[in-house]
Design a protein around this motif. Structure first.
Motif, PDB file in Angstrom:
ATOM      1  N   PHE A  45       0.873  -1.132   0.018  1.00  0.00           N
ATOM      2  CA  PHE A  45       0.026  -0.104   0.168  1.00  0.00           C
ATOM      3  C   PHE A  45       0.863   1.249   0.029  1.00  0.00           C
ATOM      4  O   PHE A  45       0.683   2.303  -0.922  1.00  0.00           O
ATOM      5  CB  PHE A  45      -0.927   0.021   1.219  1.00  0.00           C
ATOM      6  N   SER A  46       1.933   1.095   0.690  1.00  0.00           N
ATOM      7  CA  SER A  46       2.795   2.233   0.793  1.00  0.00           C
ATOM      8  C   SER A  46       3.995   2.293  -0.211  1.00  0.00           C
ATOM      9  O   SER A  46       4.760   3.360  -0.168  1.00  0.00           O
ATOM     10  CB  SER A  46       3.358   2.611   2.384  1.00  0.00           C
ATOM     11  N   GLY A  47       4.156   1.421  -0.720  1.00  0.00           N
ATOM     12  CA  GLY A  47       5.572   1.408  -1.592  1.00  0.00           C
ATOM     13  C   GLY A  47       5.214   2.060  -2.996  1.00  0.00           C
ATOM     14  O   GLY A  47       4.158   2.448  -3.404  1.00  0.00           O
ATOM     15  N   ASP A  48       6.363   2.139  -3.579  1.00  0.00           N
ATOM     16  CA  ASP A  48       6.375   2.865  -4.937  1.00  0.00           C
ATOM     17  C   ASP A  48       5.455   4.083  -4.985  1.00  0.00           C
ATOM     18  O   ASP A  48       4.589   4.156  -5.859  1.00  0.00           O
ATOM     19  CB  ASP A  48       5.937   1.794  -6.004  1.00  0.00           C
ATOM     20  N   ILE A  49       5.808   5.150  -4.109  1.00  0.00           N
ATOM     21  CA  ILE A  49       5.193   6.312  -4.244  1.00  0.00           C
ATOM     22  C   ILE A  49       5.351   7.021  -5.355  1.00  0.00           C
ATOM     23  O   ILE A  49       6.235   7.336  -5.844  1.00  0.00           O
ATOM     24  CB  ILE A  49       5.271   7.101  -3.010  1.00  0.00           C
ATOM     25  N   ARG A  50       3.918   7.426  -5.993  1.00  0.00           N
ATOM     26  CA  ARG A  50       3.865   8.088  -7.141  1.00  0.00           C
ATOM     27  C   ARG A  50       3.903   9.679  -6.661  1.00  0.00           C
ATOM     28  O   ARG A  50       3.422  10.012  -5.703  1.00  0.00           O
ATOM     29  CB  ARG A  50       2.673   7.901  -7.948  1.00  0.00           C
ATOM     30  N   LYS A  51       4.271  10.529  -7.424  1.00  0.00           N
ATOM     31  CA  LYS A  51       4.023  11.855  -7.146  1.00  0.00           C
ATOM     32  C   LYS A  51       2.426  12.315  -7.259  1.00  0.00           C
ATOM     33  O   LYS A  51       1.731  11.564  -8.022  1.00  0.00           O
ATOM     34  CB  LYS A  51       4.823  12.877  -8.245  1.00  0.00           C
TER      35      LYS A  51
ATOM     36  N   ALA B 115     -12.584  10.282  -5.913  1.00  0.00           N
ATOM     37  CA  ALA B 115     -12.980   8.949  -6.060  1.00  0.00           C
ATOM     38  C   ALA B 115     -11.856   8.084  -6.911  1.00  0.00           C
ATOM     39  O   ALA B 115     -11.061   8.498  -7.156  1.00  0.00           O
ATOM     40  CB  ALA B 115     -14.266   8.883  -6.976  1.00  0.00           C
ATOM     41  N   GLY B 116     -12.382   6.629  -6.272  1.00  0.00           N
ATOM     42  CA  GLY B 116     -11.504   5.721  -6.893  1.00  0.00           C
ATOM     43  C   GLY B 116      -9.823   5.925  -6.776  1.00  0.00           C
ATOM     44  O   GLY B 116      -9.380   6.260  -5.569  1.00  0.00           O
ATOM     45  N   ALA B 117      -9.059   6.025  -7.900  1.00  0.00           N
ATOM     46  CA  ALA B 117      -7.627   6.147  -7.837  1.00  0.00           C
ATOM     47  C   ALA B 117      -7.021   7.440  -7.104  1.00  0.00           C
ATOM     48  O   ALA B 117      -6.239   7.556  -6.664  1.00  0.00           O
ATOM     49  CB  ALA B 117      -7.046   5.922  -9.077  1.00  0.00           C
ATOM     50  N   SER B 118      -7.977   8.355  -7.523  1.00  0.00           N
ATOM     51  CA  SER B 118      -7.566   9.701  -6.881  1.00  0.00           C
ATOM     52  C   SER B 118      -7.956   9.641  -5.330  1.00  0.00           C
ATOM     53  O   SER B 118      -7.042  10.525  -4.676  1.00  0.00           O
ATOM     54  CB  SER B 118      -8.390  10.770  -7.498  1.00  0.00           C
ATOM     55  N   LEU B 119      -8.713   9.162  -4.961  1.00  0.00           N
ATOM     56  CA  LEU B 119      -8.887   8.878  -3.514  1.00  0.00           C
ATOM     57  C   LEU B 119      -7.849   8.488  -2.879  1.00  0.00           C
ATOM     58  O   LEU B 119      -7.427   8.694  -1.898  1.00  0.00           O
ATOM     59  CB  LEU B 119     -10.346   8.302  -3.135  1.00  0.00           C
ATOM     60  N   LEU B 120      -7.421   7.139  -3.425  1.00  0.00           N
ATOM     61  CA  LEU B 120      -6.440   6.415  -2.811  1.00  0.00           C
ATOM     62  C   LEU B 120      -5.030   7.311  -2.919  1.00  0.00           C
ATOM     63  O   LEU B 120      -4.030   7.024  -1.975  1.00  0.00           O
ATOM     64  CB  LEU B 120      -6.211   4.996  -4.016  1.00  0.00           C
TER      65      LEU B 120
ATOM     66  N   PRO C 240      -6.016  -6.956  -2.077  1.00  0.00           N
ATOM     67  CA  PRO C 240      -5.904  -7.724  -0.929  1.00  0.00           C
ATOM     68  C   PRO C 240      -4.459  -7.679  -0.481  1.00  0.00           C
ATOM     69  O   PRO C 240      -4.046  -7.889   0.714  1.00  0.00           O
ATOM     70  CB  PRO C 240      -6.067  -9.309  -1.542  1.00  0.00           C
ATOM     71  N   ALA C 241      -3.532  -7.438  -1.214  1.00  0.00           N
ATOM     72  CA  ALA C 241      -2.071  -7.581  -0.882  1.00  0.00           C
ATOM     73  C   ALA C 241      -1.637  -6.415   0.094  1.00  0.00           C
ATOM     74  O   ALA C 241      -0.565  -6.342   0.551  1.00  0.00           O
ATOM     75  CB  ALA C 241      -1.018  -7.473  -1.984  1.00  0.00           C
ATOM     76  N   TRP C 242      -2.391  -5.682   0.151  1.00  0.00           N
ATOM     77  CA  TRP C 242      -2.363  -4.170   1.126  1.00  0.00           C
ATOM     78  C   TRP C 242      -3.037  -4.772   2.413  1.00  0.00           C
ATOM     79  O   TRP C 242      -2.765  -3.729   3.334  1.00  0.00           O
ATOM     80  CB  TRP C 242      -3.042  -3.046   0.505  1.00  0.00           C
ATOM     81  N   LEU C 243      -3.119  -5.761   2.586  1.00  0.00           N
ATOM     82  CA  LEU C 243      -3.487  -6.415   3.802  1.00  0.00           C
ATOM     83  C   LEU C 243      -4.624  -5.339   4.638  1.00  0.00           C
ATOM     84  O   LEU C 243      -4.635  -4.895   5.756  1.00  0.00           O
ATOM     85  CB  LEU C 243      -2.517  -6.436   4.699  1.00  0.00           C
ATOM     86  N   PRO C 244      -5.764  -5.051   3.850  1.00  0.00           N
ATOM     87  CA  PRO C 244      -6.928  -4.260   4.482  1.00  0.00           C
ATOM     88  C   PRO C 244      -7.292  -4.794   5.794  1.00  0.00           C
ATOM     89  O   PRO C 244      -7.889  -6.176   5.501  1.00  0.00           O
ATOM     90  CB  PRO C 244      -7.842  -3.960   3.530  1.00  0.00           C
TER      91      PRO C 244
ATOM     92  N   LEU D 105     -10.623   1.148   9.144  1.00  0.00           N
ATOM     93  CA  LEU D 105      -9.935   0.540   8.364  1.00  0.00           C
ATOM     94  C   LEU D 105      -8.597   0.873   8.856  1.00  0.00           C
ATOM     95  O   LEU D 105      -7.888   2.027   8.816  1.00  0.00           O
ATOM     96  CB  LEU D 105     -10.318   1.251   7.046  1.00  0.00           C
ATOM     97  N   ALA D 106      -7.517  -0.096   8.521  1.00  0.00           N
ATOM     98  CA  ALA D 106      -6.145  -0.166   8.489  1.00  0.00           C
ATOM     99  C   ALA D 106      -5.670  -0.663   7.188  1.00  0.00           C
ATOM    100  O   ALA D 106      -6.122  -1.709   6.678  1.00  0.00           O
ATOM    101  CB  ALA D 106      -5.387  -1.159   9.709  1.00  0.00           C
ATOM    102  N   ILE D 107      -4.879  -0.163   6.538  1.00  0.00           N
ATOM    103  CA  ILE D 107      -4.249  -0.549   5.399  1.00  0.00           C
ATOM    104  C   ILE D 107      -2.810  -0.601   5.136  1.00  0.00           C
ATOM    105  O   ILE D 107      -2.299   0.634   5.641  1.00  0.00           O
ATOM    106  CB  ILE D 107      -4.800   0.311   4.047  1.00  0.00           C
ATOM    107  N   GLY D 108      -2.086  -1.629   4.901  1.00  0.00           N
ATOM    108  CA  GLY D 108      -0.812  -1.561   4.617  1.00  0.00           C
ATOM    109  C   GLY D 108      -0.089  -2.470   5.532  1.00  0.00           C
ATOM    110  O   GLY D 108      -0.481  -2.997   6.505  1.00  0.00           O
ATOM    111  N   THR D 109       1.123  -3.210   5.244  1.00  0.00           N
ATOM    112  CA  THR D 109       1.938  -4.192   5.939  1.00  0.00           C
ATOM    113  C   THR D 109       2.278  -3.653   7.126  1.00  0.00           C
ATOM    114  O   THR D 109       2.664  -2.322   7.174  1.00  0.00           O
ATOM    115  CB  THR D 109       2.870  -4.804   5.213  1.00  0.00           C
TER     116      THR D 109
END
Lengths: 373, 291
Positions: free
Chosen positions: A28-34, A51-56, A214-218, A241-245
């Motif tokens: 969830f926290s890896g490979d941070i984009r600008k 919404a969606g990807a922007s919210l994420l 699912p890999a972000w372990l929500p 909600l907690a997200i991330g390893t």
């Protein structure tokens, strides 16, 4: 203290899940984009919720460096809290190690976000309200139902009938028995009002809330506990909600709180309390804490910094100290606050009756959703 | 403690061992401590000593005298067994994470029960009859529980595949009233470097580390409580090695604690069992007096 940010993106920038920005599915926290750049020609002054990807993206990219795992910071926060709790309340000699005498209380002093907010607003109101059962309201019902519906959406990816699904979830929870029965007994008009609001909010969730890899372990309703002062004080939180390893060397977890009602200033302090508890129990604090308002789609995001944690620790120590003193039988202090208007003690409360009236106070207003969770 | 550190600490070669003579002595010691206490109970009475009972006897001894609430399924009763099945499915490589595994694993369990009538988990008929909202809550509880366990260990660093869940360890004390000790661990990790033994079925069994997951924060006597799990495993069968260590995970408070199992740890656990049996018998007698 960090400057609080509110996610406001011009119309046209909100996107459907997965259509605009391909998100990394690794961590969830890896490979941070600008942060996404909003083209000038797409920007207008009409606000639209993310919404969606922007919210994420808004959750993942805070624009601040993430705190490293720092045992020294953890130790300092813990020591600061414990020494803050040990200071006695004003009017008494200071510095006495009274919290060490945990045996004088039969149970640890429990510190939650609601108790903190309540006791810091007015000790007398907190004590008066502690023993009274709050009668259910439509707003309270909506908040509780949206909590379980959000959990359902995260877990199984869909919601069929919001009122039916939500009520079924409340009915299996012993703590929500009374509220569930109250909802079942609602009159036709109230039931329609509740159903309409739920459907509106769930539609918004379906439309805007992003799919979490699912890999972000929500995980939902994650419990967090921290014992202080030899177990005499217990900080307790449960985040929607907690997200991330879990963190190893660097902050890697995002904590999100869901609110079905209107934004309130104390929600920010709730988030900071969560950040503090997580920082004390994990090798690293969360990198971000956020509140998502299902009614409007607003998203309040706070990157977690040392300053935020220190300020949260100060506030928590003050509240825990007040709760500790009250548990020992201290006389509750009366403080004028936003709670005075609905306080049962008001007729006999000098500070409450003489508090300066706020503009608009007393004006009839439609009740808004209670903050739950 | 991070996942890599915890895994390394769990998998380290055993540091202590318990010989067979001492194990025999331990059985006799525990039986002689329990027998005079449970003799006070009427014939036919039974007592089951579990980790929750050990905790309850210290934290809330008065509650032992309360009448038992009739059992009814709740999400919290399903989360461990479903959670373990979810972790097992992830360890086997079928799914990448608990969130992905939960729904298919639960659906497969129900489908298997519908096909064969066999209830592997006992909750299958209950889950099959739930409405979507309740079912989602059950899955959510299990996902959160499983995710914590899944994220606590570096699974790739484990030498052999661990036993995930499985039957409880049990030992019945040869006393005038039935006293059953039951130990429930979430994981059993085979260790390298300790003495191997022949099991009842002729298999060679290596020493193991046990992992136990609990809610809340570690109590003051956490070491005795973890050792209790090793005690029951040690008493259960002379052919199985005594667990080398027990790790306790308290995800809510972020604690991972390990106790190395030797004679001292087992003695402390046996004493705790003796004290718990006394408290439980007193409570039972007070209930019988009331009725």
């Amino acid at each position: 203290m960090p400057v609080a940010e509110i996610a406001r993106v011009p119309k046209g920038a909100s996107v459907d899940p997965g259509t605009d920005i391909a998100m990394d599915a690794g961590t969830f926290s890896g490979d941070i984009r600008k942060p996404a750049v909003i083209p000038v020609h797409r920007a207008t002054h009409d606000w639209q919720p993310l919404a969606g990807a922007s919210l994420l993206e808004r959750l993942r990219v805070t624009g601040r460096p993430r705190l490293k795992a720092d045992p020294e910071l953890r130790r300092e926060l813990r020591e600061g809290l414990e020494s803050g709790i040990r200071c006695q309340s004003p009017g008494k000699p200071t510095g006495g190690p009274d919290v060490d005498t945990a045996s004088c209380l039969s149970a640890p002093v429990l510190v939650t976000k609601d108790r903190l907010t309540g006791v810091l607003a007015c000790e007398a109101h907190y004590v008066a309200g502690e023993f009274g059962e709050r009668p259910p309201t439509l707003a309270m019902a909506c908040g509780a139902l949206m909590d379980v519906l959000f959990r359902q959406l995260i877990t199984v990816g869909g919601i069929d009938d919001p009122l039916v699904d939500g009520l079924a979830a409340l009915q299996i929870d012993d703590r929500q028995d009374d509220l569930a029965s109250w909802i079942e007994r609602l009159s036709g008009a109230d039931r329609i009002e509740l159903r309409t609001e739920l459907e509106r909010q769930v539609q918004g969730l379906h439309r805007r809330w992003p799919r979490l890899e699912p890999a972000w372990l929500p995980r939902t309703q994650e419990a967090m506990r921290v014992g202080l002062a030899g177990g005499a004080v217990r900080l307790s939180a449960r985040v929607d909600l907690a997200i991330g390893t879990p963190p190893e060397g660097e902050a890697s977890v995002a904590l999100v709180e869901i609110k079905a009602g209107a934004r309130r200033v104390e929600h920010r302090a709730d988030l900071h309390f969560y950040a503090l508890v997580e920082a004390l129990r994990s090798p690293a604090p969360p990198f971000v804490v956020a509140t998502y308002y299902t009614r409007t789609g607003e998203l309040d995001v706070d990157p977690v910094t040392e300053e935020l944690l220190v300020a949260a620790a100060r506030r928590t120590a003050a509240g825990a100290r007040a709760l500790w003193n009250l548990a020992r039988g201290a006389e509750p202090r009366r403080s004028p606050s936003y709670l005075c208007g609905r306080c049962v003690l008001l007729p006999d409360c000098e500070p409450g009756r003489t508090r300066p009236a706020r503009p608009g106070a007393g004006r009839a207003r439609r009740p808004e959703g209670r903050a739950t969770g | 403690m991070r996942a890599t550190q915890l895994t390394r600490a769990l998998m380290a070669p055993p540091t202590a061992s318990v010989d067979e003579t001492w194990r025999t002595h331990l059985r006799a010691h525990l039986s002689s401590a329990i027998t005079p206490v449970v003799e006070r109970l009427p014939c036919g009475e039974q007592l089951t000593v579990t980790l929750p009972l050990l905790r309850q006897a210290i934290a809330h001894p008065d509650s032992l005298a309360h009448d038992n609430v009739p059992f009814a399924w709740k999400p919290i009763f399903v989360r461990r067994s479903l959670g373990l099945a979810i972790v097992d499915a992830c360890v086997s490589g079928r799914f990448r994470s608990p969130a992905e595994a939960a729904d298919p694993v639960a659906s497969e369990a129900v489908a298997e029960w519908e096909r064969t009538g066999w209830r592997t988990f006992h909750w299958e008929p209950w889950l099959a009859g739930l409405r979507q909202g309740t079912r989602a809550l059950v899955l959510a509880e299990a996902v959160s529980w499983a995710t914590v366990l899944w994220a606590s260990l570096d699974w790739k660093a484990l030498g052999q595949r661990p036993q995930i869940g499985g039957a409880d360890d049990q030992w019945v004390c040869p006393a005038p009233r039935t006293v059953r000790l039951k130990g429930r661990s979430e994981l059993r990790l085979p260790l390298v470097g300790g003495p191997a033994r022949s099991s009842e079925v002729g298999q060679i069994t290596a020493p193991v580390a046990l992992v136990s997951v609990s809610g809340g924060s570690p109590p003051l006597a956490w070491s005795d409580e973890l050792s209790f799990l090793a005690l029951v495993a040690a008493l259960r069968s002379p052919s199985r090695p005594v667990p080398a260590r027990v790790a306790g995970l308290w995800p809510d408070s972020g604690h991972h604690l390990i106790v190395e199992i030797g004679e001292e740890a087992l003695t402390a656990a046996a004493d705790r069992v003796g004290a718990t049996v006394s408290t439980a018998v007193e409570a039972r007698l007070s209930v019988l007096e009331r009725t």
